[in-house]
Design an enzyme around this catalytic site. Structure first.
Site, short mmCIF file in Angstrom:
data_model
loop_
_atom_site.label_atom_id
_atom_site.label_comp_id
_atom_site.label_asym_id
_atom_site.label_seq_id
_atom_site.Cartn_x
_atom_site.Cartn_y
_atom_site.Cartn_z
N TYR A 47 -67.98 -24.15 -12.23
CA TYR A 47 -69.18 -23.30 -12.31
C TYR A 47 -69.60 -22.95 -10.89
O TYR A 47 -69.71 -23.83 -10.04
CB TYR A 47 -70.31 -24.07 -13.03
CG TYR A 47 -71.61 -23.31 -13.10
CD1 TYR A 47 -71.74 -22.18 -13.91
CD2 TYR A 47 -72.73 -23.74 -12.38
CE1 TYR A 47 -72.95 -21.49 -13.98
CE2 TYR A 47 -73.94 -23.05 -12.46
CZ TYR A 47 -74.04 -21.93 -13.26
OH TYR A 47 -75.23 -21.25 -13.33
N ASP A 62 -66.37 -24.34 -3.11
CA ASP A 62 -67.77 -24.39 -3.54
C ASP A 62 -68.21 -25.85 -3.44
O ASP A 62 -67.89 -26.66 -4.31
CB ASP A 62 -67.87 -23.86 -4.98
CG ASP A 62 -69.28 -23.93 -5.52
OD1 ASP A 62 -70.11 -24.66 -4.94
OD2 ASP A 62 -69.56 -23.26 -6.54
N LYS A 76 -77.98 -27.07 -2.92
CA LYS A 76 -78.55 -28.39 -3.26
C LYS A 76 -79.07 -29.13 -2.03
O LYS A 76 -80.17 -28.84 -1.57
CB LYS A 76 -77.50 -29.25 -3.99
CG LYS A 76 -76.77 -28.52 -5.13
CD LYS A 76 -77.39 -28.71 -6.47
CE LYS A 76 -76.52 -28.19 -7.60
NZ LYS A 76 -77.23 -27.92 -8.81
N1 HOZ Z 1 -75.81 -26.48 -11.22
C1 HOZ Z 1 -76.57 -27.43 -11.95
C2 HOZ Z 1 -75.90 -27.88 -13.17
N2 HOZ Z 1 -74.54 -28.15 -13.05
C3 HOZ Z 1 -77.98 -27.09 -12.23
C4 HOZ Z 1 -78.42 -25.70 -12.00
C5 HOZ Z 1 -78.89 -25.07 -13.27
O1 HOZ Z 1 -80.08 -25.20 -13.57
O2 HOZ Z 1 -78.06 -24.47 -13.94
#
Ligand code: HOZ
Length: 431
Positions: free
Chosen positions: A148, A241, A269
């Site tokens: 992702y 990433d 983050k």
């Molecule tokens: N990227 C995070 C979950 N894998 C949290 C960000 C979201 O709220 O999607």
């Protein structure tokens, strides 16, 4: 919190939110649909603990999905943000602190020579891909199933995180042209990468070097060097990433631990310490293509925001060698305890972990790719999460996410969690 905890105010808050916001949340992963529950509404956090609006307390292993390496409301971070806010919340003009944060990134992340800050990881990965296309004159991007990279149109195909959780293989609203420029192959599959490279010239090979959005699924030995080699051979740019792994698995992220240098790195983050900040960064010759140094356009009113910059700098300052050793010990203690608890309860489970990241997969099989993660017993995972919540432990409410140990978690939190896990796993086993 015991099984009888009251959630009256959370329920009221959720009913109100449902009327006003899609699904009652501002990001799908916050809903608890996959574990058959309504979300808790949070009142506050301190250290490793979260308090909901009904006053129930939880050991928090979500930690805002990664930014809070120092825990909730760390005094240094709060003080830095308060001091910055007192000087002004946004200027739309450069500040010295931005260069200080960029320097902190360059010092830590081995492949990075220059940094461009954004407000979210999505923006950063979208911009990194634009830069790859501009630099190579090619359109196609290779990504891995279950990875992702934020909600960038072209990168939503077969994504992990909330899309995997909700079973959305491809989002409506993404044009055919955007989808056609994304090639998706299974993680850890060298033959599939070679086949894709044989079919199309790629602008980028994009990966999470330690994928953590299908649960944590580390690279098999040699896989990251293989990607580096293939990118170089074919003229594609290698993009890591490290939104999740950056500053977490080591000061220099996964690239430092694995000794593999990408061309570009996406960060998020921890770089914002709990406030909205992210960045893309990398080789000077590539980064100087970005406007106004070059003509690849990307911008943002709140990019390099003073509050986020202050929170990021304060958080990075706390992450010294001793901090990583502690984070590593806490994660290892948790991983070993969970493995033992699952074995004692007779529950088929695999624990994947590395410094500051962990996933408990409900399966007897090794998890080396998204297909294996998706084949886990999701009902068992849901039952486990519900049982843990009832015992005051707040876990990511999806099998396709990682737990986030922080510096605020210690032996006490691990023990509380394992005590709850032993009971919860017994419940899972008795279903
Ligand atoms: N990227 C995070 C979950 N894998 C949290 C960000 C979201 O709220 O999607």
């Amino acid at each position: 919190m015991g099984g009888s905890a009251l959630l009256t105010r959370s329920a009221e808050a959720f009913a109100r939110a449902l009327r006003l916001m899609p699904g009652g949340v501002n990001s799908p992963v916050r809903a608890m649909r996959a574990i058959g529950r309504d979300p808790l509404f949070v009142a506050s956090g301190a250290g490793a603990e979260l308090v909901d609006v009904d006053g129930n307390r939880y050991v928090d292993w979500v930690m805002s999905w990664g930014p809070l390496a120092a825990g909730h409301a760390h005094p240094d971070v709060v003080a830095a943000v308060a001091a910055a806010a007192a000087r002004g919340t946004s200027f739309g003009a450069p500040t010295e602190a931005e260069a200080e944060l960029a320097e902190a990134v360059v010092e830590r992340v081995p492949s990075v020579e220059m940094v461009r800050m954004t407000s979210s990881g999505t923006e950063a990965s979208m911009s990194a891909i634009r830069l790859c296309r501009a630099a190579t004159g090619r359109d196609a991007v290779l990504k891995f199933a279950g990875a992702y990279h934020g909600h960038v149109d072209g990168l939503l195909a077969e994504s992990g995180s909330g899309l995997a959780t909700q079973g959305i293989p491809a989002s409506p609203g993404v044009t055919a042209a955007q989808a056609a420029d994304t090639v998706v192959v299974p993680w850890n599959d060298r033959a599939a990468v070679d086949a894709a490279l044989g079919e199309r010239e790629l602008a980028a090979i994009l990966c999470e070097p330690y994928p953590a959005n299908m649960g944590l699924v580390p690279p098999e030995p040699g896989f990251l060097p293989f990607l580096r080699e293939r990118a170089t051979q074919t003229g594609a740019l290698l993009v890591f990433d490290e939104v999740i792994s950056g500053f977490r698995v080591a000061a220099g992220g996964a690239q430092e631990r694995e000794g593999v240098a990408p061309d570009l790195t996406v960060l998020g983050k921890i770089i914002g310490g709990g406030l909205p900040a992210a960045a893309y960064a990398g080789r000077r010759d590539l980064m100087e293509l970005i406007a106004p140094a070059g003509s690849v356009y990307q911008a943002g009113t709140l990019s390099g925001n003073p509050l986020a910059t202050a929170a990021g700098l304060a958080t990075l300052a706390l992450l010294d060698a001793d901090a990583y050793a502690r984070l590593d010990r806490t994660t290892a203690m948790l991983a070993e305890g969970l493995e033992l608890a699952a074995a004692d309860a007779g529950v088929a489970a695999r624990v994947a972990s590395t410094t500051g990241l962990l996933t408990l997969f409900f399966t007897a099989q090794p998890v080396r790719d998204y297909a294996a993660a998706a084949a886990c017993d999701l009902e068992a995972h849901a039952a486990f999460c519900r049982a843990m919540l009832e015992r005051g432990v707040y876990l990511p409410p999806s099998q396709f996410e990682a737990w986030f140990p922080s510096l605020a978690h210690g032996e006490q939190e691990v023990e509380r969690t394992l005590a709850a896990a032993r009971e919860a796993l017994a419940e899972v086993s008795a279903r």
